[in-house]
Design an enzyme around this catalytic site. Structure first.
Site, PDB file in Angstrom:
ATOM      1  N   PRO A 128       0.821  -1.220   0.000  1.00 57.92           N
ATOM      2  CG  PRO A 128      -0.913  -1.618   1.520  1.00 57.92           C
ATOM      3  CD  PRO A 128       0.362  -2.205   0.995  1.00 57.92           C
ATOM      4  CD1 TRP A 156      -0.530  -1.817  -5.996  1.00 58.30           C
ATOM      5  CD2 TRP A 156      -2.632  -1.904  -6.752  1.00 58.30           C
ATOM      6  NE1 TRP A 156      -1.139  -0.641  -5.684  1.00 58.30           N
ATOM      7  CE2 TRP A 156      -2.439  -0.662  -6.131  1.00 58.30           C
ATOM      8  CE3 TRP A 156      -3.875  -2.194  -7.312  1.00 58.30           C
ATOM      9  CZ2 TRP A 156      -3.431   0.292  -6.053  1.00 58.30           C
ATOM     10  CZ3 TRP A 156      -4.863  -1.242  -7.227  1.00 58.30           C
ATOM     11  CH2 TRP A 156      -4.644  -0.014  -6.613  1.00 58.30           C
ATOM     12  CB  THR A 158      -0.326  -9.893 -11.687  1.00 58.01           C
ATOM     13  OG1 THR A 158      -0.398  -8.487 -11.912  1.00 58.01           O
ATOM     14  CG2 THR A 158      -0.805 -10.632 -12.920  1.00 58.01           C
ATOM     15  CD  GLU A 363       6.482  -6.656 -14.924  1.00 57.36           C
ATOM     16  OE1 GLU A 363       7.579  -6.668 -15.483  1.00 57.36           O
ATOM     17  OE2 GLU A 363       5.702  -7.626 -14.906  1.00 57.36           O
ATOM     18  N   GLY A 364       6.969  -0.742 -13.091  1.00 56.00           N
ATOM     19  CA  GLY A 364       7.658   0.551 -13.215  1.00 56.00           C
ATOM     20  C   GLY A 364       6.861   1.477 -14.100  1.00 56.00           C
ATOM     21  CB  THR A 365       5.065   4.694 -13.414  1.00 58.31           C
ATOM     22  OG1 THR A 365       6.195   5.390 -12.867  1.00 58.31           O
ATOM     23  CG2 THR A 365       4.193   4.161 -12.286  1.00 58.31           C
TER      24      THR A 365
HETATM   25  C1  LIG Z   1      -3.317  -4.220 -12.430  1.00 61.95           C
HETATM   26  C2  LIG Z   1      -2.043  -4.123 -11.653  1.00 61.95           C
HETATM   27  C3  LIG Z   1      -1.230  -5.237 -11.522  1.00 61.95           C
HETATM   28  C4  LIG Z   1      -0.045  -5.150 -10.783  1.00 61.95           C
HETATM   29  N1  LIG Z   1       0.710  -6.292 -10.588  1.00 61.95           N
HETATM   30  C5  LIG Z   1       1.729  -6.254  -9.685  1.00 61.95           C
HETATM   31  C6  LIG Z   1       2.408  -7.459  -9.309  1.00 61.95           C
HETATM   32  O1  LIG Z   1       2.123  -8.557  -9.803  1.00 61.95           O
HETATM   33  N2  LIG Z   1       3.384  -7.371  -8.381  1.00 61.95           N
HETATM   34  C7  LIG Z   1       3.737  -6.194  -7.796  1.00 61.95           C
HETATM   35  O2  LIG Z   1       4.621  -6.205  -6.948  1.00 61.95           O
HETATM   36  N3  LIG Z   1       3.122  -5.043  -8.154  1.00 61.95           N
HETATM   37  C8  LIG Z   1       2.123  -5.044  -9.061  1.00 61.95           C
HETATM   38  N4  LIG Z   1       1.472  -3.892  -9.402  1.00 61.95           N
HETATM   39  C9  LIG Z   1       1.866  -2.629  -8.767  1.00 61.95           C
HETATM   40  C10 LIG Z   1       2.542  -1.661  -9.703  1.00 61.95           C
HETATM   41  O3  LIG Z   1       3.818  -2.109 -10.040  1.00 61.95           O
HETATM   42  C11 LIG Z   1       2.537  -0.286  -9.017  1.00 61.95           C
HETATM   43  O4  LIG Z   1       1.201   0.179  -9.027  1.00 61.95           O
HETATM   44  C12 LIG Z   1       3.459   0.684  -9.695  1.00 61.95           C
HETATM   45  O5  LIG Z   1       4.797   0.325  -9.483  1.00 61.95           O
HETATM   46  C13 LIG Z   1       3.262   2.130  -9.182  1.00 61.95           C
HETATM   47  O6  LIG Z   1       3.236   2.171  -7.797  1.00 61.95           O
HETATM   48  P1  LIG Z   1       2.051   2.946  -7.037  1.00 61.95           P
HETATM   49  O7  LIG Z   1       0.778   2.452  -7.586  1.00 61.95           O
HETATM   50  O8  LIG Z   1       2.276   2.845  -5.587  1.00 61.95           O
HETATM   51  O9  LIG Z   1       2.216   4.442  -7.507  1.00 61.95           O
HETATM   52  P2  LIG Z   1       3.207   5.532  -6.862  1.00 61.95           P
HETATM   53  O10 LIG Z   1       4.559   4.966  -6.706  1.00 61.95           O
HETATM   54  O11 LIG Z   1       2.555   6.104  -5.655  1.00 61.95           O
HETATM   55  O12 LIG Z   1       3.243   6.621  -8.025  1.00 61.95           O
HETATM   56  C14 LIG Z   1       2.208   7.581  -8.202  1.00 61.95           C
HETATM   57  C15 LIG Z   1       2.657   8.526  -9.330  1.00 61.95           C
HETATM   58  O13 LIG Z   1       3.855   9.214  -8.929  1.00 61.95           O
HETATM   59  C16 LIG Z   1       4.879   8.992  -9.885  1.00 61.95           C
HETATM   60  N5  LIG Z   1       6.177   8.942  -9.220  1.00 61.95           N
HETATM   61  C17 LIG Z   1       6.519   8.190  -8.129  1.00 61.95           C
HETATM   62  N6  LIG Z   1       7.811   8.387  -7.824  1.00 61.95           N
HETATM   63  C18 LIG Z   1       8.308   9.270  -8.738  1.00 61.95           C
HETATM   64  C19 LIG Z   1       9.580   9.859  -8.958  1.00 61.95           C
HETATM   65  N7  LIG Z   1      10.638   9.575  -8.198  1.00 61.95           N
HETATM   66  N8  LIG Z   1       9.711  10.718 -10.002  1.00 61.95           N
HETATM   67  C20 LIG Z   1       8.669  11.018 -10.802  1.00 61.95           C
HETATM   68  N9  LIG Z   1       7.434  10.466 -10.640  1.00 61.95           N
HETATM   69  C21 LIG Z   1       7.259   9.608  -9.631  1.00 61.95           C
HETATM   70  C22 LIG Z   1       4.519   7.673 -10.553  1.00 61.95           C
HETATM   71  O14 LIG Z   1       5.147   7.544 -11.816  1.00 61.95           O
HETATM   72  C23 LIG Z   1       3.007   7.789 -10.622  1.00 61.95           C
HETATM   73  O15 LIG Z   1       2.650   8.567 -11.732  1.00 61.95           O
HETATM   74  C24 LIG Z   1       0.320  -3.928 -10.188  1.00 61.95           C
HETATM   75  C25 LIG Z   1      -0.490  -2.798 -10.352  1.00 61.95           C
HETATM   76  C26 LIG Z   1      -1.665  -2.895 -11.038  1.00 61.95           C
HETATM   77  C27 LIG Z   1      -2.548  -1.659 -11.131  1.00 61.95           C
END
Ligand SMILES: Cc1cc2nc3c(=O)[nH]c(=O)nc-3n(C[C@H](O)[C@H](O)[C@H](O)COP(=O)(O)OP(=O)(O)OC[C@H]3O[C@@H](n4cnc5c(N)ncnc54)[C@H](O)[C@@H]3O)c2cc1C
Length: 379
Positions: A128, A156, A158, A363-365
């Site tokens: 979270p 999250w 998968t 897998e990394g935004t």
């Molecule tokens: C359908 C789905 C399946 C997934 N499957 C998996 C899985 O199998 N295993 C797993 O471990 N995770 C999984 N994830 C998680 C996914 O990898 C994360 O959602 C993603 O890494 C982003 O993390 P967050 O959602 O906490 O967003 P945050 O990290 O809170 O980011 C929010 C925003 O801020 C931006 N941001 C954050 N830090 C920075 C920075 N330093 N510089 C600029 N911008 C920044 C981000 O790019 C984003 O736009 C899944 C997510 C979804 C929605």
């Protein structure tokens, strides 16, 4: 530089295309509507060798190269990205991570079943409050001598419910920060492990994304992957490879939408001619085709470098960044080319548009990919 595929690579591509058309296409809209996991389809994927494509045959894998994996991922993703995310996680996060860093005992016990689909794997890093900043792991694995005591929540995930084997990152030694993190293998059914709620998602609705809760789960020491404190390096290294999978998924979503739009533009008439005769539509098709080719070349470049044993961190991140943007742009335009028909489920492009978005997040935004790329170019 050789732009020709080998006969073997072409055969894999053809097999994936055939599988997608005959097994995934029927029912793909209903599965998306009902958020239904493609259980039977994934079982068949396992039987056909799509779940452990690059793993050594001695662990029941296909022993194929990363180029074949890109080609297969593209074909499967053209039709059903909910199935291709299962394939991507199982291949490049779970099987590849275990094969590279697991003990022989772990490989015999888990990998041999994960490659065939007898078991499905999950990769559990996000929490979270730890997404992009994966160093902030709150899940703890306290060292109790012969075992770890695991407590915390992942979200999250998968394959959250459909998996039987979970690779879970957890903090053992907070003073060491990310160097105190371990990667542990957890089995479904272990006492204290509960699968939480299923997420109701915008896209890839056929895949099951869940939170996971761990309360005093006793994890034997032999379930740790690599040395003490190797968990964060394990996760980052494995995600590098994973990006080739998700980049190819994005590529497939884009090329699937493009093929549908191209076909539709030759059939639909407006103002006395097929809409593909209007230059505005032609230019959309030209942009789509160009971006898709560029995305494919980036995916293949990363795959070739991986196959050659080279460092592909930058190229993998570039492929994911560009292919995911291409997936978004192409699917939005594919809906536009379909006009009103693009806005309803029957024509598939609205689903592809919804599915495309996740490729810019997991897998990394895209922002994180730019951090990875800029770090590499500034080295
Ligand atoms: C359908 C789905 C399946 C997934 N499957 C998996 C899985 O199998 N295993 C797993 O471990 N995770 C999984 N994830 C998680 C996914 O990898 C994360 O959602 C993603 O890494 C982003 O993390 P967050 O959602 O906490 O967003 P945050 O990290 O809170 O980011 C929010 C925003 O801020 C931006 N941001 C954050 N830090 C920075 C920075 N330093 N510089 C600029 N911008 C920044 C981000 O790019 C984003 O736009 C899944 C997510 C979804 C929605």
């Amino acid at each position: 530089m050789n732009f020709e595929f080998t006969e073997e690579q072409l055969a894999v591509q053809a097999a994936a295309r055939d599988f997608a058309q005959t097994e995934l296409l029927p029912g793909v809209i209903e599965r998306d509507n009902k958020q239904e996991f493609p259980t039977e389809q994934i079982k068949k994927m396992g039987e056909l060798g799509f779940l452990g494509m690059m793993t050594d045959p001695k662990y029941n894998g296909g022993g194929m190269d990363a180029v074949s994996y890109v080609l297969a991922m593209e074909e499967i993703s053209k039709i059903d990205a909910s199935s291709s995310v299962v394939m991507s996680v199982n291949n490049s996060l779970v099987c590849a991570g275990l094969e590279k860093h697991g003990t022989e005992e772990q490989k015999q016990k888990y990998l041999t079943k994960l490659t065939t689909g007898e078991q499905i794997g999950a990769f559990c890093l996000s929490e979270p409050e730890a997404g992009s900043d994966a160093t902030s792991q709150r899940t703890t694995a306290v060292d109790m001598g012969d075992h770890y005591l695991l407590n915390g929540t992942k979200n999250w995930i998968t394959n959250g419910n459909s998996a039987s084997v979970y690779i879970v990152m957890a903090q053992t030694n907070p003073e060491k920060r990310h160097k105190g993190i371990n990667a542990l293998i957890i089995e479904k059914g272990m006492d204290g492990f509960v699968v939480g709620k299923k997420e109701d998602k915008l896209g890839i609705r056929g895949s099951d994304t869940h939170s996971l809760m761990f309360t005093d789960v006793k994890v034997p020491k032999e379930n740790r992957i690599g040395a003490e404190g190797f968990g964060f390096s394990f996760a980052m290294g494995t995600l590098n490879g994973g990006r080739i999978g998700i980049a190819s998924q994005a590529l497939g979503i884009a090329s699937g939408a493009y093929e549908l739009a191209l076909k539709y533009s030759k059939e639909r008439k407006a103002f006395g001619k097929e809409i593909c005769q209007h230059q505005a539509i032609q230019f959309k098709l030209a942009d789509m085709a160009t971006n898709i080719d560029a995305a494919r070349l980036l995916c293949l470049q990363a795959a070739v470098m991986k196959d050659q044993g080279k460092d592909f961190a930058k190229e993998g991140a570039m492929a994911k960044l560009f292919a995911s943007q291409t997936a978004m742009d192409t699917t939005v335009e594919a809906v536009q080319i379909h006009g009103g028909y693009g806005f309803v489920k029957e024509y598939h492009v609205e689903r592809l548009m919804r599915d495309a978005k996740i490729t810019q997040i997991y897998e990394g935004t895209s922002e994180i990919q730019k951090i990875v790329i800029s770090r590499e170019v500034l080295k």
